[in-house]
Design a protein around this motif. Structure first.
Motif, mmCIF file in Angstrom:
data_model
loop_
_atom_site.group_PDB
_atom_site.id
_atom_site.type_symbol
_atom_site.label_atom_id
_atom_site.label_comp_id
_atom_site.label_asym_id
_atom_site.label_seq_id
_atom_site.Cartn_x
_atom_site.Cartn_y
_atom_site.Cartn_z
ATOM 1 N N ARG A 209 0.817 -1.203 0.000
ATOM 2 C CA ARG A 209 0.000 0.000 0.000
ATOM 3 C C ARG A 209 0.860 1.266 0.000
ATOM 4 N NH1 ARG A 209 -4.693 1.264 -1.216
ATOM 5 N NH2 ARG A 209 -5.278 2.352 0.699
ATOM 6 N N MET A 210 2.059 1.179 0.568
ATOM 7 C CA MET A 210 2.999 2.308 0.563
ATOM 8 C C MET A 210 3.635 2.511 -0.807
ATOM 9 S SD MET A 210 5.017 1.578 4.091
ATOM 10 C CE MET A 210 6.350 2.662 3.593
ATOM 11 N N GLY A 211 3.541 1.512 -1.664
ATOM 12 C CA GLY A 211 4.207 1.576 -2.960
ATOM 13 C C GLY A 211 5.671 1.215 -2.903
ATOM 14 N N ALA A 212 6.092 0.515 -1.828
ATOM 15 C CA ALA A 212 7.514 0.200 -1.654
ATOM 16 C C ALA A 212 7.941 -1.072 -2.369
ATOM 17 C CB ALA A 212 7.831 0.069 -0.161
ATOM 18 N N LEU A 213 6.990 -1.957 -2.687
ATOM 19 C CA LEU A 213 7.332 -3.269 -3.229
ATOM 20 C C LEU A 213 7.291 -3.297 -4.752
ATOM 21 C CD1 LEU A 213 5.316 -5.608 -0.824
ATOM 22 C CD2 LEU A 213 7.684 -4.818 -0.612
ATOM 23 N N SER A 214 8.159 -4.136 -5.319
ATOM 24 C CA SER A 214 8.128 -4.368 -6.759
ATOM 25 C C SER A 214 6.808 -5.017 -7.150
ATOM 26 C CB SER A 214 9.283 -5.284 -7.173
ATOM 27 O OG SER A 214 9.147 -5.671 -8.529
ATOM 28 N N ARG A 215 6.278 -4.595 -8.295
ATOM 29 C CA ARG A 215 5.039 -5.173 -8.814
ATOM 30 C C ARG A 215 5.308 -6.174 -9.944
ATOM 31 N NH1 ARG A 215 0.366 -2.741 -6.663
ATOM 32 N NH2 ARG A 215 1.063 -1.641 -4.791
ATOM 33 N N ARG A 216 6.544 -6.633 -10.077
ATOM 34 C CA ARG A 216 6.861 -7.623 -11.117
ATOM 35 C C ARG A 216 6.435 -9.015 -10.664
ATOM 36 N NH1 ARG A 216 11.150 -4.224 -12.239
ATOM 37 N NH2 ARG A 216 11.506 -3.807 -14.457
ATOM 38 N N THR A 217 5.179 -9.176 -10.382
ATOM 39 C CA THR A 217 4.700 -10.453 -9.858
ATOM 40 C C THR A 217 4.713 -11.542 -10.930
ATOM 41 O OG1 THR A 217 2.423 -9.737 -10.315
ATOM 42 C CG2 THR A 217 3.278 -9.349 -8.097
#
Length: 413
Positions: A209-217
């Protein structure tokens, strides 16, 4: 290097190293995977249905096999990982807990979030089954201080005992604090490092939710890419790194193998923002310069930097700018997080261990997934293959939420 400096009399020796990370269980397995730049991120079934469902876990870790079923049952995973790493480090040091004066042995470990796995499970039980089903072990399994307590019990270490909690700088803060305890004469041996195991739905959702994680799922192995032009966030990880420290003179007197030395420690606060780094990097720069001053090392004497290198846009950019200002381009730079992911409070200790190995082996591991260095990153980031290099002095950086910065200077034995 401009001099043949022997560094300060306040150095402490690293005589033992233990690692349990997504790159492997044990130092040998970790070093092989780090050298080969093999990413560990995968789709994590425990995160199914979340915005981000990838993570770096310690594969094949069987706590019952490693610690015994009875002991493992009473411990959250963040403590289990630390105990296994600490066992390896103590064995590696050549010290025998059966022979040492426990009152002269300290334990200082870093941790950010405590036993979140236990806390989330017990919260579920409270909501679904009622208060009578909450475990009486909830508090001792989830409290952040308990890891140092359990390590002390394991080794009969009755000297100073504490946990440092400076977010993602926790492990580095622990090693620096351990060094200061040795310098003060409060103890003769310190078991130090960091541990974390918080790959839980709530924690991962919060970071997402903070936008800290990679979204390359869709391609998890390529998701953690420090300093790369296409980086988009970090991959959450777990793990533990433990060092055994002694005063250098004491280690030499008993004929110990000294892997490397911790020669400097610097810390600072940004006093800027809860989660974002100071855009000028002034706090990080203060910590680096403080560590150099403490070690009596000049900027142009640093051969290598193990960077915090999280794979986030802001951290990598600001860290590279600070390194350029302080060191120029003469130091090689690497980030281990392309392989291991970001293990939060354990990251600094794990990376301190890798820095020790880099100095000892004379070889810089490459930064995994670095295909194209970001145009704004003007430092010599090692990529693709390991680079042979004689390293007399290295930095390892850690920066955490709350603007907490910690830096170590590691020098050759």
């Amino acid at each position: 290097m401009t001099t043949g400096r022997s560094y300060g009399a306040a150095d402490v020796a690293v005589t033992g190293v233990g690692l349990v990370t997504p790159a492997g269980i044990g130092v040998a397995e970790n070093w092989t995977r780090i050298r080969n730049a093999e990413p560990t991120a995968v789709t994590d079934p425990s995160l199914a249905g979340l915005q981000v469902d990838i993570a770096c876990r310690v594969s094949g870790f069987d706590a019952a096999r490693e610690l015994g079923r009875r002991k493992a049952w009473r411990l959250d995973r963040y403590v289990q990982l630390a105990l296994v790493a600490a066992r390896e480090a103590v064995t590696d040091s050549g010290l025998s807990p059966g022979d040492w004066d426990g009152a002269r042995v300290a334990v200082v470990l870093g941790n950010a979030l405590g036993g979140t796995t236990t806390y989330e499970e017990q919260t579920r039980r409270l909501v679904e089954d009622g208060p009578d089903q909450v475990s009486p072990m909830l508090v001792p399994m989830s409290a952040v201080n308990m890891v140092s307590g359990y390590v002390a019990m394991e080794f009969g270490a009755t000297g100073p005992n504490l946990v440092t909690a400076t977010a993602c700088a926790s492990g580095t803060t622990a090693v620096g604090t351990a060094r200061d305890l040795l310098r003060s004469g409060a103890c003769d041996v310190v078991i130090t490092g960091g541990t974390e195991s918080s790959i839980t739905p709530t924690i991962v959702s919060g970071f997402a939710r903070m936008g800290a994680l990679s979204r390359r799922t869709g391609s998890p192995a390529a998701a953690s890419r420090p300093f790369d032009a296409d980086r988009d966030g970090f991959v959450i990880a777990e793990g533990a790194g433990v060092l055994v420290l002694e005063r250098t003179a004491d280690a030499r007197a008993r004929g110990a193998r000294i892997r490397a030395r911790i020669s400097g420690y610097g810390a600072s606060a940004d006093a800027h923002h809860a989660t974002a780094p100071d855009p000028q990097g002034t706090g990080a720069e203060r910590a680096i310069r403080a560590a150099l001053s403490d070690a009596e090392v000049l900027p142009d004497e640093i051969d290598h930097v193990n960077a915090h290198g999280t794979s986030t846009q802001l951290n990598d950019l600001i860290e590279a700018q600070v390194l350029g200002r302080v060191l120029g381009r003469q130091a090689t730079v690497t980030s281990n997080k392309g392989v291991t992911g970001h293990s939060l409070g354990a990251a600094g200790a794990i990376e301190a261990a890798f820095t020790v190995l880099t100095v000892q082996e004379g070889e810089v591991p490459p930064t995994a997934n670095l295909d194209s260095v970001a145009p704004s990153v003007d430092v010599d980031v090692v990529a693709k293959t390991p680079r042979k290099q004689s390293i007399k002095a290295a930095l390892t950086n850690s920066f955490g939420f709350g603007g907490q910065n910690a830096v170590l200077v590691v020098t050759a034995a």
